[in-house]
Write a protein that holds these residues in place. Structure first.
Motif, mmCIF file in Angstrom:
data_model
loop_
_atom_site.group_PDB
_atom_site.id
_atom_site.type_symbol
_atom_site.label_atom_id
_atom_site.label_comp_id
_atom_site.label_asym_id
_atom_site.label_seq_id
_atom_site.Cartn_x
_atom_site.Cartn_y
_atom_site.Cartn_z
ATOM 1 N N SER A 16 19.003 49.993 -26.179
ATOM 2 C CA SER A 16 19.756 49.992 -27.432
ATOM 3 C C SER A 16 18.925 49.433 -28.577
ATOM 4 O O SER A 16 19.435 48.795 -29.464
ATOM 5 N N GLN A 17 17.630 49.708 -28.556
ATOM 6 C CA GLN A 17 16.748 49.209 -29.594
ATOM 7 C C GLN A 17 17.071 49.859 -30.922
ATOM 8 O O GLN A 17 17.492 51.003 -30.985
ATOM 9 N N VAL A 18 16.827 49.138 -31.987
ATOM 10 C CA VAL A 18 17.015 49.674 -33.327
ATOM 11 C C VAL A 18 16.035 50.809 -33.530
ATOM 12 O O VAL A 18 14.877 50.715 -33.162
ATOM 13 N N GLY A 19 16.484 51.882 -34.128
ATOM 14 C CA GLY A 19 15.617 53.007 -34.404
ATOM 15 C C GLY A 19 15.434 53.928 -33.233
ATOM 16 O O GLY A 19 14.696 54.891 -33.318
ATOM 17 N N GLY A 20 16.099 53.661 -32.118
ATOM 18 C CA GLY A 20 16.053 54.559 -30.978
ATOM 19 C C GLY A 20 14.740 54.556 -30.227
ATOM 20 O O GLY A 20 14.454 55.483 -29.506
ATOM 21 N N SER A 21 13.913 53.543 -30.373
ATOM 22 C CA SER A 21 12.641 53.497 -29.662
ATOM 23 C C SER A 21 12.884 53.363 -28.170
ATOM 24 O O SER A 21 13.802 52.704 -27.748
ATOM 25 N N SER A 22 12.022 53.971 -27.393
ATOM 26 C CA SER A 22 12.152 53.837 -25.945
ATOM 27 C C SER A 22 11.392 52.609 -25.487
ATOM 28 O O SER A 22 10.597 52.036 -26.220
ATOM 29 N N SER A 23 11.606 52.210 -24.241
ATOM 30 C CA SER A 23 10.952 51.017 -23.716
ATOM 31 C C SER A 23 9.444 51.206 -23.600
ATOM 32 O O SER A 23 8.713 50.243 -23.454
ATOM 33 N N THR A 24 8.943 52.443 -23.649
ATOM 34 C CA THR A 24 7.507 52.690 -23.578
ATOM 35 C C THR A 24 6.893 52.851 -24.958
ATOM 36 O O THR A 24 5.701 53.042 -25.077
ATOM 37 N N ASP A 25 7.663 52.771 -26.014
ATOM 38 C CA ASP A 25 7.168 52.933 -27.375
ATOM 39 C C ASP A 25 6.482 51.648 -27.830
ATOM 40 O O ASP A 25 7.096 50.609 -27.941
ATOM 41 N N THR A 26 5.171 51.728 -28.061
ATOM 42 C CA THR A 26 4.427 50.553 -28.504
ATOM 43 C C THR A 26 3.858 50.764 -29.901
ATOM 44 O O THR A 26 2.951 50.049 -30.311
ATOM 45 N N SER A 27 4.363 51.744 -30.618
ATOM 46 C CA SER A 27 3.821 52.047 -31.932
ATOM 47 C C SER A 27 4.294 51.047 -32.987
ATOM 48 O O SER A 27 5.321 50.398 -32.850
ATOM 49 N N ALA A 28 3.504 50.927 -34.035
ATOM 50 C CA ALA A 28 3.832 50.038 -35.146
ATOM 51 C C ALA A 28 5.054 50.570 -35.892
ATOM 52 O O ALA A 28 5.428 51.740 -35.771
ATOM 53 N N TRP A 29 5.694 49.683 -36.652
ATOM 54 C CA TRP A 29 6.905 50.039 -37.395
ATOM 55 C C TRP A 29 6.742 49.537 -38.822
ATOM 56 O O TRP A 29 6.288 48.417 -39.047
ATOM 57 N N THR A 30 7.096 50.369 -39.795
ATOM 58 C CA THR A 30 6.975 50.019 -41.204
ATOM 59 C C THR A 30 8.292 50.274 -41.901
ATOM 60 O O THR A 30 8.973 51.260 -41.627
ATOM 61 N N TYR A 31 8.651 49.366 -42.800
ATOM 62 C CA TYR A 31 9.863 49.528 -43.603
ATOM 63 C C TYR A 31 9.510 49.206 -45.057
ATOM 64 O O TYR A 31 8.880 48.186 -45.330
ATOM 65 N N THR A 32 9.908 50.071 -45.970
ATOM 66 C CA THR A 32 9.726 49.833 -47.400
ATOM 67 C C THR A 32 11.102 49.822 -48.034
ATOM 68 O O THR A 32 11.846 50.797 -47.932
ATOM 69 N N ASP A 33 11.445 48.708 -48.708
ATOM 70 C CA ASP A 33 12.770 48.613 -49.325
ATOM 71 C C ASP A 33 12.788 49.285 -50.696
ATOM 72 O O ASP A 33 11.782 49.859 -51.138
ATOM 73 N N ASP A 34 13.938 49.234 -51.357
ATOM 74 C CA ASP A 34 14.087 49.931 -52.637
ATOM 75 C C ASP A 34 13.317 49.276 -53.778
ATOM 76 O O ASP A 34 13.260 49.831 -54.881
ATOM 77 N N THR A 35 12.686 48.131 -53.548
ATOM 78 C CA THR A 35 11.833 47.505 -54.567
ATOM 79 C C THR A 35 10.355 47.705 -54.224
ATOM 80 O O THR A 35 9.492 47.042 -54.790
ATOM 81 N N ASP A 36 10.079 48.610 -53.300
ATOM 82 C CA ASP A 36 8.731 48.934 -52.831
ATOM 83 C C ASP A 36 8.046 47.787 -52.095
ATOM 84 O O ASP A 36 6.833 47.759 -51.970
#
Length: 88
Positions: A16-36
């Motif tokens: 039930s990870q946020v973003g639907g990542s699987s348990s084997t997903d080791t990739s980086a994650w980036t988030y940019t908000d509305d103020t950049d």
């Protein structure tokens, strides 16, 4: 919109990870908000806390925050009547 993440690096992956990542997903994650303002993490957050308005959207998508905060007590907020918040 506010996005808050919490948790320790040594926690086990969950389906039930946020973003639907699987348990084997080791990739980086980036988030940019509305103020950049950009946030770069080694992996997607697995536990989040949300402001009540955004929590309703997350709950609608099946994502359960570990904490919900707002202007009024969530237990007395009629918008949450249909949700089981006992674990939050």
């Amino acid at each position: 919109m506010s996005l808050n993440a919490c948790g320790a690096a040594n926690q086990e992956n969950s389906s039930s990870q946020v973003g639907g990542s699987s348990s084997t997903d080791t990739s980086a994650w980036t988030y940019t908000d509305d103020t950049d303002h950009r946030i770069d993490l080694k992996s997607a957050p697995r536990r989040i806390a949300a402001f009540a308005d955004q929590a309703l959207v997350l709950l609608g998508y099946g994502v359960e925050p570990v904490a919900i905060f707002g202007r009024v007590d969530v237990a007395s907020d009629p918008r949450f009547e249909d949700y089981d918040l006992s674990d939050i």
